[in-house]
Design a protein around this motif. Structure first.
Motif, short mmCIF file in Angstrom:
data_model
loop_
_atom_site.label_atom_id
_atom_site.label_comp_id
_atom_site.label_asym_id
_atom_site.label_seq_id
_atom_site.Cartn_x
_atom_site.Cartn_y
_atom_site.Cartn_z
N PRO A 150 0.72 -1.28 -0.02
CA PRO A 150 -0.05 -0.13 -0.17
C PRO A 150 0.72 1.25 -0.08
O PRO A 150 0.46 2.23 -0.56
N ALA A 151 2.06 1.38 0.71
CA ALA A 151 2.89 2.31 0.66
C ALA A 151 3.52 2.57 -0.79
O ALA A 151 3.53 3.79 -1.36
N VAL A 152 3.86 1.58 -1.32
CA VAL A 152 4.40 1.63 -2.57
C VAL A 152 3.36 2.29 -3.72
O VAL A 152 3.63 2.90 -4.49
N ALA A 153 2.14 1.69 -3.41
CA ALA A 153 1.09 2.16 -4.14
C ALA A 153 0.77 3.73 -4.05
O ALA A 153 0.54 4.57 -5.05
N ARG A 154 0.79 4.23 -2.77
CA ARG A 154 0.61 5.65 -2.71
C ARG A 154 1.73 6.27 -3.29
O ARG A 154 1.54 7.59 -3.76
N ALA A 155 2.92 5.67 -3.16
CA ALA A 155 4.11 6.56 -4.07
C ALA A 155 3.96 6.70 -5.42
O ALA A 155 4.10 7.58 -5.94
N LEU A 156 3.25 5.58 -6.00
CA LEU A 156 3.04 5.55 -7.55
C LEU A 156 2.11 6.71 -7.70
O LEU A 156 2.12 7.32 -8.87
N THR A 157 1.23 6.75 -6.98
CA THR A 157 -0.11 7.71 -7.00
C THR A 157 0.71 9.16 -6.87
O THR A 157 0.19 9.80 -8.00
N ASP A 158 1.35 9.28 -5.95
CA ASP A 158 1.90 10.59 -5.88
C ASP A 158 2.82 11.21 -7.04
O ASP A 158 2.99 12.10 -7.55
N LEU A 159 3.40 10.19 -7.71
CA LEU A 159 4.33 10.34 -8.86
C LEU A 159 3.46 10.59 -10.23
O LEU A 159 4.11 11.24 -11.19
N GLY A 160 2.30 10.09 -9.94
CA GLY A 160 1.51 10.21 -11.19
C GLY A 160 1.84 9.20 -12.25
O GLY A 160 1.73 9.30 -13.42
N TYR A 161 2.36 8.12 -11.69
CA TYR A 161 2.53 7.07 -12.48
C TYR A 161 1.45 6.35 -13.21
O TYR A 161 0.27 6.00 -12.44
N ASN A 162 1.25 6.29 -14.45
CA ASN A 162 0.04 5.66 -15.31
C ASN A 162 0.20 4.70 -16.27
O ASN A 162 -0.44 4.30 -17.09
N GLY A 163 1.28 3.83 -15.84
CA GLY A 163 1.57 2.66 -16.55
C GLY A 163 0.94 1.45 -16.00
O GLY A 163 -0.04 1.50 -15.26
N THR A 164 1.55 0.19 -16.27
CA THR A 164 0.97 -1.00 -15.75
C THR A 164 1.61 -1.59 -14.47
O THR A 164 2.94 -1.35 -14.15
N VAL A 165 0.93 -1.87 -13.40
CA VAL A 165 1.37 -2.72 -12.32
C VAL A 165 0.99 -4.13 -12.45
O VAL A 165 -0.34 -4.45 -12.57
N ALA A 166 1.74 -5.12 -12.63
CA ALA A 166 1.25 -6.47 -12.85
C ALA A 166 1.60 -7.62 -11.41
O ALA A 166 2.87 -7.35 -11.47
N LEU A 167 0.69 -8.09 -11.27
CA LEU A 167 1.06 -9.18 -10.26
C LEU A 167 1.71 -10.29 -10.95
O LEU A 167 0.90 -11.30 -11.86
N GLU A 168 2.74 -10.68 -10.72
CA GLU A 168 3.57 -11.98 -11.14
C GLU A 168 4.01 -12.74 -9.74
O GLU A 168 5.07 -12.62 -9.29
N ALA A 169 2.88 -13.57 -9.34
CA ALA A 169 3.06 -14.05 -7.93
C ALA A 169 2.11 -15.29 -7.96
O ALA A 169 1.16 -15.52 -8.72
N TRP A 170 2.40 -16.41 -7.07
CA TRP A 170 1.68 -17.50 -6.86
C TRP A 170 0.42 -16.92 -5.70
O TRP A 170 0.66 -16.26 -5.20
N SER A 171 -0.51 -17.61 -5.83
CA SER A 171 -1.44 -17.49 -4.84
C SER A 171 -1.11 -18.36 -3.46
O SER A 171 -0.87 -19.42 -3.85
#
Length: 261
Positions: free
Chosen positions: A222-243
């Motif tokens: 969530p802190a990373v997400a806030r940083a991306l929002t504050d930066l105005g990042y408008n690209g893709t964030v992809a989940l590359e993870a096992w469940s």
């Protein structure tokens, strides 16, 4: 606002890959795949999914002439498949990986000066291919401590340096925060630095340890997400993870972590 995508190779493992893609699409995410040679492309095309990324080569490496020629040849093949799927990003690594994620031709020790020069030259030619096709190639950082020992140019610092040295719109960085946490840490500063240089083509996420969805490990996504929002990042964030338990729950945890409060 950034776009969310999910790697179909790592979730809903009881389903064929095209059904995984359809399920991910129906849940409101874009879809990512790895080696396209292992899949029924017609079935994937028929899912209606938006494909945000796939592996952009089949074999080859950045640092020797034979490996570079093979990487470029199979990158051209990958472009044709990407056009068929409507996929605008093709992913690269420092060298070809086998089905366990290990380098086909591992290196020992740090990359030498001639290896850096050869990699920059090869990536410039890859970027040119992408620019002609209207497709962006992304170079992904990996970790060598747990998942990919022997891969050259694996760290986020090395990957970022190569992309900056090539300095062409056809090549950007696939900033994988799972790998970066294992190899380097200081993720928010890393995001700031790569964004400031304008070199992020995509961001991939999974938690540490275990490589499962956000909320299962030590990374404060969530802190990373806030940083991306504050930066105005408008690209893709992809989940590359096992469940960790259930794929539907994993995708909801991912969505929740990257939905601003």
């Amino acid at each position: 606002m950034y776009t969310l995508a999910v790697c179909a190779e790592m979730v809903f493992l009881d389903l064929p890959i095209h059904e995984r893609a359809r399920r991910i699409h129906d849940l409101g995410f874009q879809v990512e795949i790895w080696d396209w040679t292992r899949h029924d492309l017609a079935a994937l095309t028929g899912t209606g999914a938006v494909f945000s990324s796939m592996t952009g080569y089949v074999r080859g490496s950045l640092t020797d002439s034979d490996g570079a020629a093979e990487l470029l040849r199979t990158a051209e093949e990958s472009i044709k498949v990407a056009e068929q799927l409507g996929c605008l990003r093709l992913n690269l690594h420092g060298t070809g990986l086998d089905d366990k994620g290990l380098p086909v031709v591992p290196v020992t020790g740090p990359a030498t000066g001639p290896m850096w020069i050869a990699a920059q030259r090869t990536l410039s030619r890859v970027a040119e291919l992408g620019e002609r096709a209207g497709i962006t190639f992304t170079l992904e950082n990996l970790n060598t401590a747990v998942n990919h020992p022997g891969v050259p140019f694996a760290t986020a610092a090395d990957t970022l340096a190569l992309v900056a040295a090539v300095d062409r719109p056809g090549l950007r960085m696939n900033l994988d925060l799972y790998h970066a946490q294992i190899g380097e840490g200081n993720l928010i500063e890393l995001v700031h630095r790569a964004h400031r240089l304008g070199l992020i083509g995509e961001i991939q996420v999974a938690d540490v340890p275990g490589r499962c969805e956000p909320g299962t490990g030590e990374i404060n996504y969530p802190a990373v997400a806030r940083a991306l929002t504050d930066l105005g990042y408008n690209g893709t964030v992809a989940l590359e993870a096992w469940s960790s338990t259930d794929s539907d729950l994993a995708l909801e945890r991912f969505r929740s972590a990257f939905t601003p409060a």
